[in-house]
Design a protein around this motif. Structure first.
Motif, mmCIF file in Angstrom:
data_model
loop_
_atom_site.group_PDB
_atom_site.id
_atom_site.type_symbol
_atom_site.label_atom_id
_atom_site.label_comp_id
_atom_site.label_asym_id
_atom_site.label_seq_id
_atom_site.Cartn_x
_atom_site.Cartn_y
_atom_site.Cartn_z
ATOM 1 N N LYS A 1 13.368 25.857 32.714
ATOM 2 C CA LYS A 1 14.256 26.892 32.516
ATOM 3 C C LYS A 1 13.819 28.094 33.513
ATOM 4 O O LYS A 1 12.880 28.938 33.364
ATOM 5 C CB LYS A 1 14.022 27.277 30.975
ATOM 6 C CG LYS A 1 15.070 28.359 30.546
ATOM 7 C CD LYS A 1 15.001 28.857 29.206
ATOM 8 C CE LYS A 1 15.975 29.805 28.678
ATOM 9 N NZ LYS A 1 16.056 29.975 27.307
ATOM 10 N N ARG B 1 17.487 24.056 29.586
ATOM 11 C CA ARG B 1 18.175 22.896 28.587
ATOM 12 C C ARG B 1 18.734 23.634 27.455
ATOM 13 O O ARG B 1 18.712 24.779 27.088
ATOM 14 C CB ARG B 1 16.767 22.298 28.094
ATOM 15 C CG ARG B 1 15.931 21.522 29.083
ATOM 16 C CD ARG B 1 14.881 20.881 28.559
ATOM 17 N NE ARG B 1 15.207 19.815 27.633
ATOM 18 C CZ ARG B 1 15.531 18.358 27.619
ATOM 19 N NH1 ARG B 1 15.615 18.104 29.153
ATOM 20 N NH2 ARG B 1 15.969 17.613 27.178
ATOM 21 N N ARG B 2 19.644 22.743 26.854
ATOM 22 C CA ARG B 2 20.627 23.413 25.795
ATOM 23 C C ARG B 2 20.772 22.100 24.834
ATOM 24 O O ARG B 2 20.870 21.001 24.922
ATOM 25 C CB ARG B 2 21.884 23.506 26.350
ATOM 26 C CG ARG B 2 22.773 24.125 25.353
ATOM 27 C CD ARG B 2 24.361 24.495 26.042
ATOM 28 N NE ARG B 2 24.092 25.461 27.121
ATOM 29 C CZ ARG B 2 25.146 25.642 28.085
ATOM 30 N NH1 ARG B 2 26.395 24.930 27.834
ATOM 31 N NH2 ARG B 2 24.905 26.565 29.009
ATOM 32 N N TYR C 1 22.453 19.788 22.263
ATOM 33 C CA TYR C 1 23.743 19.370 21.957
ATOM 34 C C TYR C 1 23.773 18.645 20.760
ATOM 35 O O TYR C 1 22.972 17.779 20.384
ATOM 36 C CB TYR C 1 24.231 18.433 23.307
ATOM 37 C CG TYR C 1 24.690 19.156 24.271
ATOM 38 C CD1 TYR C 1 26.048 19.326 24.759
ATOM 39 C CD2 TYR C 1 23.632 19.650 25.424
ATOM 40 C CE1 TYR C 1 26.292 19.920 26.013
ATOM 41 C CE2 TYR C 1 23.830 20.170 26.629
ATOM 42 C CZ TYR C 1 25.391 20.566 26.694
ATOM 43 O OH TYR C 1 25.836 21.114 27.934
ATOM 44 N N GLU D 1 18.307 17.921 23.205
ATOM 45 C CA GLU D 1 18.357 18.916 24.292
ATOM 46 C C GLU D 1 18.865 18.090 25.520
ATOM 47 O O GLU D 1 18.450 17.174 25.746
ATOM 48 C CB GLU D 1 17.182 19.570 24.474
ATOM 49 C CG GLU D 1 16.850 20.409 23.405
ATOM 50 C CD GLU D 1 15.811 21.446 24.119
ATOM 51 O OE1 GLU D 1 15.684 22.692 23.523
ATOM 52 O OE2 GLU D 1 14.783 21.188 24.753
ATOM 53 N N THR E 1 20.558 21.584 32.194
ATOM 54 C CA THR E 1 21.846 22.093 32.455
ATOM 55 C C THR E 1 21.548 22.818 33.852
ATOM 56 O O THR E 1 20.083 23.083 34.122
ATOM 57 C CB THR E 1 22.011 23.306 31.426
ATOM 58 O OG1 THR E 1 20.996 24.261 31.468
ATOM 59 C CG2 THR E 1 22.336 23.023 29.962
#
Length: 348
Positions: free
Chosen positions: A170, A235-236, A238, A243, A246
């Protein structure tokens, strides 16, 4: 998922019938303004967000808002000067060897200050002016990538992401690389790192080198191009998938939007407040309407409709000084009608 092209076009002048052959090629937006010459003012790039269309001779067009990568593929069809693409109907209003002029369609009665006009160039054929340096390793000139001159990946951003087969750090990294005349990636160089490890940066660099590239062209001739990027990764979560990695890319040669975006809640609040202000104005409750418009402008200080309505109300109330102040703000935002009103009514 519903896909559509951004623009709907209205002819400004007539010319010979557009042909698929004339339209075939890569077109990049380089200018945007309203039909009356006013600046486009909004929270989404003011008409100058990056946009490219690649019309093929097979009845399909690929359009993308990403400089290096492909976007969505849609069928298109030309009939006369009308263009049907992705379920939308367009008119081409100006087409030369390497220039294309398009205007957003508007129903009858819409004013010129509300109709956007967009200008495109055919980048592969265009004589792009950009800085060049001699590269000792390549023994040739290398041109800096710009909005009009850049290499293209034969695929979308997901292709690069698939090559980075690891958990994403990140953070961000700034890097440069060259795509040579033969479409080979050379000299991927990390310029700076922010919370991203060097090992991750190396994987990212190797990944972009594994992709297939079309070299930039100047006057139709392939050239070496130097690309500068800022890569943002993370990372996100969903729903149902955990995760996911991104990635987004920024380019120093694409100017950021000059005005910050509003949240969905702010957009809705501004819409409701403006609608109520219009109702109050129509009922001649001008003080209430002005109060609501000031509330709107506290959230969205580039809302042209709010400034124009304030000027209209102040004019009806005989408050010339206040109306001139409203027009002055609009003139500062490049609105032609306001500039004309200042010259006509506010000389003293």
């Amino acid at each position: 998922m519903k896909y559509f092209l951004l623009l709907i076009f209205l002819p400004l002048f007539s010319f010979g019938q557009v042909t698929d052959q004339a339209l075939t090629g890569l077109w990049v937006k380089v200018k945007a303004q309203m039909k009356d010459g006013s600046r486009i003012i909004d929270h989404y790039g003011c008409g100058m967000d990056f946009l490219k269309y690649n019309f093929g001779n097979d009845g399909y067009v690929i359009y993308s808002s990403g400089v290096l990568f492909e976007g969505y593929k849609l069928p298109y069809k030309l009939k006369g000067d009308s263009l049907v693409a992705g379920g939308a109907i367009y008119n081409v209003i100006g087409l030369a060897n390497d220039t294309l002029k398009l205007s957003l369609f508007a129903p009858f009665g819409v004013q010129d200050k509300q109709i956007p006009v967009y200008y495109f160039v055919k980048t592969m054929e265009h004589n792009v002016h950009t800085a060049a340096t001699f590269n000792a390793i390549l023994k040739d000139s290398v041109y800096e990538a710009t909005r009009e001159l850049f290499p293209q990946c034969k695929g979308d951003l997901n292709g690069w992401m698939s090559e980075i087969n690891t958990r994403y750090d990140k953070g961000s990294l700034k890097a440069s690389f060259i795509v040579d005349k033969k479409g080979r990636v050379k000299n991927f160089t990390v310029l700076s790192l922010d919370s991203v490890s060097r090992s991750f940066a190396k994987i990212a660099g190797n990944g972009i080198g594994n992709l297939s590239w079309i070299p930039a062209k100047k006057n139709g001739v392939p050239v070496n191009s130097l690309v500068l990027i800022t890569l943002k990764t993370g990372r996100r979560p969903y729903p149902g998938l955990g995760e996911m990695n991104t990635m987004s890319i920024e380019y120093p040669f694409i100017s950021p939007a000059p005005y910050g975006k509003l949240s969905e809640e702010e957009v809705e609040a501004v819409r409701q407040t403006t609608d109520e202000a219009i109702k109050q104005s129509n009922n001649r409750n001008y003080d209430k309407a002005l109060e609501l418009l000031d509330q709107c402008l506290q959230v969205d200080n580039i809302n042209l409709n709010a400034y124009y309505l304030k000027a209209f109300i102040h004019t009806n109330l005989g408050k010339k000084k206040e109306a001139c102040a409203d027009w002055s703000i609009l003139a500062g935002l490049g609105q032609v009608e306001a500039i004309q009103n200042l010259a006509k009514f506010c000389k003293n």
